[in-house]
Design a protein around this motif. Structure first.
Motif, short mmCIF file in Angstrom:
data_model
loop_
_atom_site.label_atom_id
_atom_site.label_comp_id
_atom_site.label_asym_id
_atom_site.label_seq_id
_atom_site.Cartn_x
_atom_site.Cartn_y
_atom_site.Cartn_z
N PRO A 117 0.60 -1.66 -0.07
CA PRO A 117 0.07 -0.20 -0.01
C PRO A 117 1.07 1.12 -0.29
CG PRO A 117 -0.81 -1.36 1.14
CD PRO A 117 0.26 -2.29 1.57
N VAL A 118 1.60 1.31 0.65
CA VAL A 118 2.51 2.67 0.66
C VAL A 118 3.55 2.44 -0.64
CG1 VAL A 118 4.77 1.39 1.99
CG2 VAL A 118 3.95 3.97 2.59
N VAL A 119 3.93 1.53 -0.69
CA VAL A 119 4.99 1.63 -2.14
C VAL A 119 4.24 2.35 -3.54
CG1 VAL A 119 5.96 0.24 -3.92
CG2 VAL A 119 6.59 0.33 -1.35
N ILE A 120 2.96 1.85 -3.33
CA ILE A 120 1.44 1.65 -4.36
C ILE A 120 1.00 3.37 -4.70
CG2 ILE A 120 -0.92 2.10 -5.33
CD1 ILE A 120 -0.21 -1.09 -5.00
N LYS A 121 1.40 3.66 -3.17
CA LYS A 121 0.80 5.14 -2.42
C LYS A 121 1.94 6.51 -3.30
CE LYS A 121 -1.35 8.29 0.75
NZ LYS A 121 -1.16 7.93 2.58
N LEU A 122 2.70 5.94 -2.50
CA LEU A 122 4.34 7.09 -3.73
C LEU A 122 4.71 7.13 -4.46
CD1 LEU A 122 6.65 8.25 -2.84
CD2 LEU A 122 8.03 6.64 -2.68
N LEU A 123 4.43 5.43 -5.17
CA LEU A 123 4.06 5.96 -7.16
C LEU A 123 3.08 6.98 -8.03
CD1 LEU A 123 5.93 2.27 -7.38
CD2 LEU A 123 7.11 4.11 -7.69
N ARG A 124 2.19 6.21 -6.83
CA ARG A 124 0.87 7.82 -7.55
C ARG A 124 1.20 8.72 -6.98
NH1 ARG A 124 -4.69 4.13 -5.21
NH2 ARG A 124 -3.71 2.11 -6.92
N LEU A 125 1.70 9.23 -6.56
CA LEU A 125 1.76 10.98 -5.72
C LEU A 125 3.23 11.33 -6.54
CD1 LEU A 125 2.09 10.62 -1.95
CD2 LEU A 125 -0.22 11.39 -3.12
N ILE A 126 3.67 10.41 -7.20
CA ILE A 126 4.65 10.88 -8.58
C ILE A 126 4.31 11.10 -9.93
CG2 ILE A 126 6.54 11.43 -6.80
CD1 ILE A 126 7.82 8.99 -7.70
N GLY A 127 2.77 9.99 -9.58
CA GLY A 127 2.45 10.60 -11.41
C GLY A 127 2.85 9.08 -12.22
N LYS A 128 3.05 8.08 -11.54
CA LYS A 128 3.30 6.37 -11.30
C LYS A 128 1.77 5.83 -11.70
CE LYS A 128 7.65 7.64 -12.03
NZ LYS A 128 7.88 8.25 -13.79
N SER A 129 1.90 5.61 -12.56
CA SER A 129 0.35 4.34 -12.39
C SER A 129 1.31 2.78 -12.33
CB SER A 129 -0.80 4.36 -13.95
OG SER A 129 -1.05 5.64 -14.61
N PRO A 130 1.60 2.69 -10.69
CA PRO A 130 1.35 1.52 -10.57
C PRO A 130 0.34 0.10 -10.80
CG PRO A 130 0.97 2.12 -8.51
CD PRO A 130 0.92 3.53 -9.73
N ALA A 131 1.18 -0.90 -11.05
CA ALA A 131 -0.18 -1.93 -10.92
C ALA A 131 0.71 -3.71 -9.79
CB ALA A 131 0.00 -2.66 -12.56
N LEU A 132 0.00 -4.65 -9.72
CA LEU A 132 0.51 -5.51 -8.43
C LEU A 132 -0.17 -6.69 -8.76
CD1 LEU A 132 1.15 -6.51 -5.39
CD2 LEU A 132 -1.29 -5.50 -4.86
N LEU A 133 0.66 -7.56 -8.36
CA LEU A 133 0.66 -9.06 -9.28
C LEU A 133 1.16 -9.55 -8.22
CD1 LEU A 133 -0.19 -11.41 -10.95
CD2 LEU A 133 2.31 -11.40 -11.40
N ALA A 134 -0.12 -9.81 -6.67
CA ALA A 134 -0.15 -10.36 -5.67
C ALA A 134 -0.18 -11.96 -5.32
CB ALA A 134 -0.26 -8.96 -4.86
N ASP A 135 0.89 -12.83 -4.83
CA ASP A 135 -0.36 -13.81 -3.81
C ASP A 135 -1.85 -13.79 -3.66
OD1 ASP A 135 1.90 -14.67 -4.75
OD2 ASP A 135 2.70 -14.88 -2.61
N ALA A 136 -2.40 -15.41 -3.89
CA ALA A 136 -3.99 -14.90 -3.36
C ALA A 136 -4.18 -14.07 -1.35
CB ALA A 136 -4.54 -16.54 -3.21
N ASP A 137 -3.22 -14.75 -0.86
CA ASP A 137 -3.51 -13.96 0.56
C ASP A 137 -3.58 -12.41 0.41
OD1 ASP A 137 -0.49 -12.99 0.25
OD2 ASP A 137 -0.03 -14.85 1.07
#
Length: 625
Positions: A331-351
């Motif tokens: 969550p914090v990495v995604i938030k940071l990347l969005r604040l600097i104008g990036k559009s991050p995506a996520l590939l995560a385990d089922a958990d």
């Protein structure tokens, strides 16, 4: 001079239709422009050069171009193919006396050599660093009114001077940048790609030297420095203040992005702690538009292999696989990347879905999430996710016994942490069991209709999340998709991933697509690049060549006449195809061979009957629609 202050960049001379002037904020001594190739960094630097007049404190404004060694190529290379492979090393000269007066206007190494010839104190600073760090010395000499530059080795007693044109490109670039940095007549220095020809350690050294001189140009020995770079070595982001000195560029037609360090989001302790420990991999994400976050090195290894195998061109399309240690950091990495104008995506385990809603909530809270939810018949995305999640958790808690014997066979249950809540392991295992079985198999268990229903609702949620850039591994973890190696222990996961890569690289594309489809969708989402298909690239030319040939071919037409006719129409392009004729009774055929060893196109040779539809035959042979 105090920071911050704004500068309006005049881009009227760019020559690009529709371009508008930009405004940037200078928050410190060094301002860094980041962005992919073609994002407008160089145009911004050039526009900035003409807009800094009021901020130079009466000093010079110097621009150092990325092609700063250009004037030396006449002496360092066989620049016109007429030197017989013997460049004119020893006659290299770098301007005359009159040119030194224009040294601050000169954007190449000629300006820097001019500085060294005029300023013995700067020459001494550069010489000392060359001697102690690189065992080189540099001397300048006026010969017949022309400036010559020589190097020598200080670690050899018998070393003699040799022409600067014979020196390594990296050291020449270093001399140019250091001379520009140490020049206290310059109040604003702009350097395009300071990393050119410098290895990473040397880049770090240059960055240290930049930081020593960067600052308010009202202070002695300080100057404003602006750089455009593709190297992580020229990025300092260990604090919010340093992050605010970066200008993120996407396209010259769009406003660049800068963060405001005073806004509330940047007061978060978690975000500030993340910045202090940003590693090289995280800094790489600053250069791309849509980084794909994954959970660890195994995920990165597999994603990178699939990217190569299926020619997705992830990096070229502006993405990067970014491993994040610990899913709690997502969550914090995604938030940071969005604040600097990036559009991050996520590939995560089922958990990431079964344990709680913290991670997927970062995506369902997006403004566009409700738009996508409405397309699925729901009004509110967070409420949709919450209702499905709560009902799923309740079903697992109340009816675990229905599926226990089957779900307990899953990796999640077998390797569960017995010291933690057992209910978490049940949710994880149940999720993977649901998505590993078809509806008929699920219906056969007790309360089968309820389990099928929750699977369908979870599928709806997964569809919504994927539209938002959040991809959940339905089988649980990346290891569950392996086809070529058994799961190893946690300590051996990277090794297992490497073995798996060896196997999947030997499979055909269709098999890899089928086996790793959940992962592939995430890669394609981030890439969004069209597939490179050389068959498409040659189709129009192929049709242009064969259509008139089919129209004119006769029994008496020779192969030489076919080739001559095509050459008259299309010139050298026609040589890409070898045309010949074949007869079969009364039928006449045009044979087409592809005369290239580097084009990757299947379907040749072509055999086209006179009077048939060449478009249909070509599309079918080349497997094009």
């Amino acid at each position: 001079m105090t920071f911050p202050f704004d500068i309006d960049i005049n881009l009227s001379q760019s020559g690009i239709t529709g371009i508008q002037n930009k405004t940037i904020t200078v928050n410190g001594g060094v301002t860094t422009f980041l962005g992919p190739n073609g994002s407008g960094k160089t145009q911004l630097l050039r526009g900035l050069k003409s807009s800094l007049g009021g901020h130079a404190n009466g000093k010079k404004i110097r621009y150092v171009s990325a092609g700063r060694l250009g004037p030396m190529e006449n002496f360092r290379s066989d620049f016109d193919g007429q030197r017989g492979g013997r460049p004119n090393f020893d006659i290299a000269t770098f301007g005359d006396k009159s040119s030194t007066s224009r040294r601050h206007l000169n954007e190449t190494i000629l300006g820097d050599f001019g500085t060294l010839s005029e300023r013995p104190d700067i020459l001494i600073k550069v010489q000392e660093r060359l001697r102690k760090l690189f065992r080189r010395d540099i001397t300048l000499d006026w010969d017949g009114g022309k400036l010559k530059v020589f190097f020598s080795r200080v670690d050899q007693e018998t070393s003699s001077n040799y022409s600067s044109a014979r020196e390594a490109s990296g050291l020449l670039h270093l001399v140019a940048i250091l001379a520009a940095l140490y020049d206290d007549e310059v109040g604003c220095l702009l350097i395009d790609e300071p990393e050119v020809s410098l290895h990473p350690q040397l880049q770090s050294f240059v960055m240290d030297e930049i930081l020593k001189v960067a600052g308010p140009n009202t202070e002695v020995g300080k100057k404003l420095v602006f750089i455009s770079t593709h190297s992580t070595e020229f990025i300092e982001v260990s604090s919010v203040e340093q992050l605010s000195t970066i200008v993120f560029c996407k396209d010259i037609l769009e406003q660049a992005v800068q963060i405001d360090p005073t806004i509330g989001e940047f007061q978060s302790r978690k975000l500030q702690a993340l910045l202090t420990r940003l590693g090289q991999e995280h800094k790489l994400a600053l250069f791309c538009h849509s980084p794909l976050l994954v959970e660890g090195p195994s995920d990165e290894i597999i994603c990178s292999a699939i990217n190569r195998k299926l020619n997705i061109n992830l990096e070229a399309a502006g993405s990067q696989v970014l491993p994040v240690t610990g899913k709690g950091q997502f969550p914090v990495v995604i938030k940071l990347l969005r604040l600097i104008g990036k559009s991050p995506a996520l590939l995560a385990d089922a958990d990431a879905l079964t344990d709680n809603l913290d991670i997927i909530g970062v995506f369902t809270s997006l403004d566009k999430a409700n738009v996508f939810a409405s397309e699925l018949g729901h009004r509110d995305a967070p409420e949709l996710a919450r209702n499905i999640y709560n009902d799923y958790c309740q079903l697992v808690a109340d009816h675990w016994s229905d599926i226990q014997a089957r779900a307990e066979l899953h990796y999640y249950w077998i390797n569960r942490d017995t010291d933690k809540d057992e209910l978490i392991a049940k949710r994880r295992s149940a999720f993977c069991w649901l998505f590993s079985n078809d509806d008929a198999s699920i219906t056969s268990v007790n309360n089968g209709a309820n389990w099928v229903s929750i699977k369908h609702r979870l599928s709806t949620l997964l569809v919504l999340l994927e539209k938002l850039g959040c991809f959940i591994l339905k089988k649980g973890t990346i290891e569950a998709y392996y086809q070529h190696v058994s799961n190893l222990t946690n300590d051996e996961k990277p090794n297992a991933a490497s073995y798996e890569v060896n196997g999947l690289m030997g499979e055909n594309a269709e098999t890899v697509t089928a086996n790793y489809n959940d992962i592939l969708r995430a890669l394609q989402f981030c890439s969004q690049a069209k597939e490179i298909n050389e068959a498409e690239a040659i189709r129009d030319l192929l049709l242009a060549v064969i259509t008139p040939a089919l129209a004119t071919i006769k029994k008496e037409t020779s192969d030489a006449e076919l080739r001559l006719y095509s050459n008259n129409l299309f010139g050298a392009k026609s040589s890409l195809f070898q045309l010949s004729k074949e007869e079969n009774g009364d039928d006449l055929y045009l044979l087409v061979e592809l005369a290239s060893n580097i084009l990757e196109v299947e379907g040749f040779p072509l055999k086209i009957k006179k009077g048939s539809n060449p478009i249909e035959i070509v599309n079918e042979a080349l497997k094009l629609k």
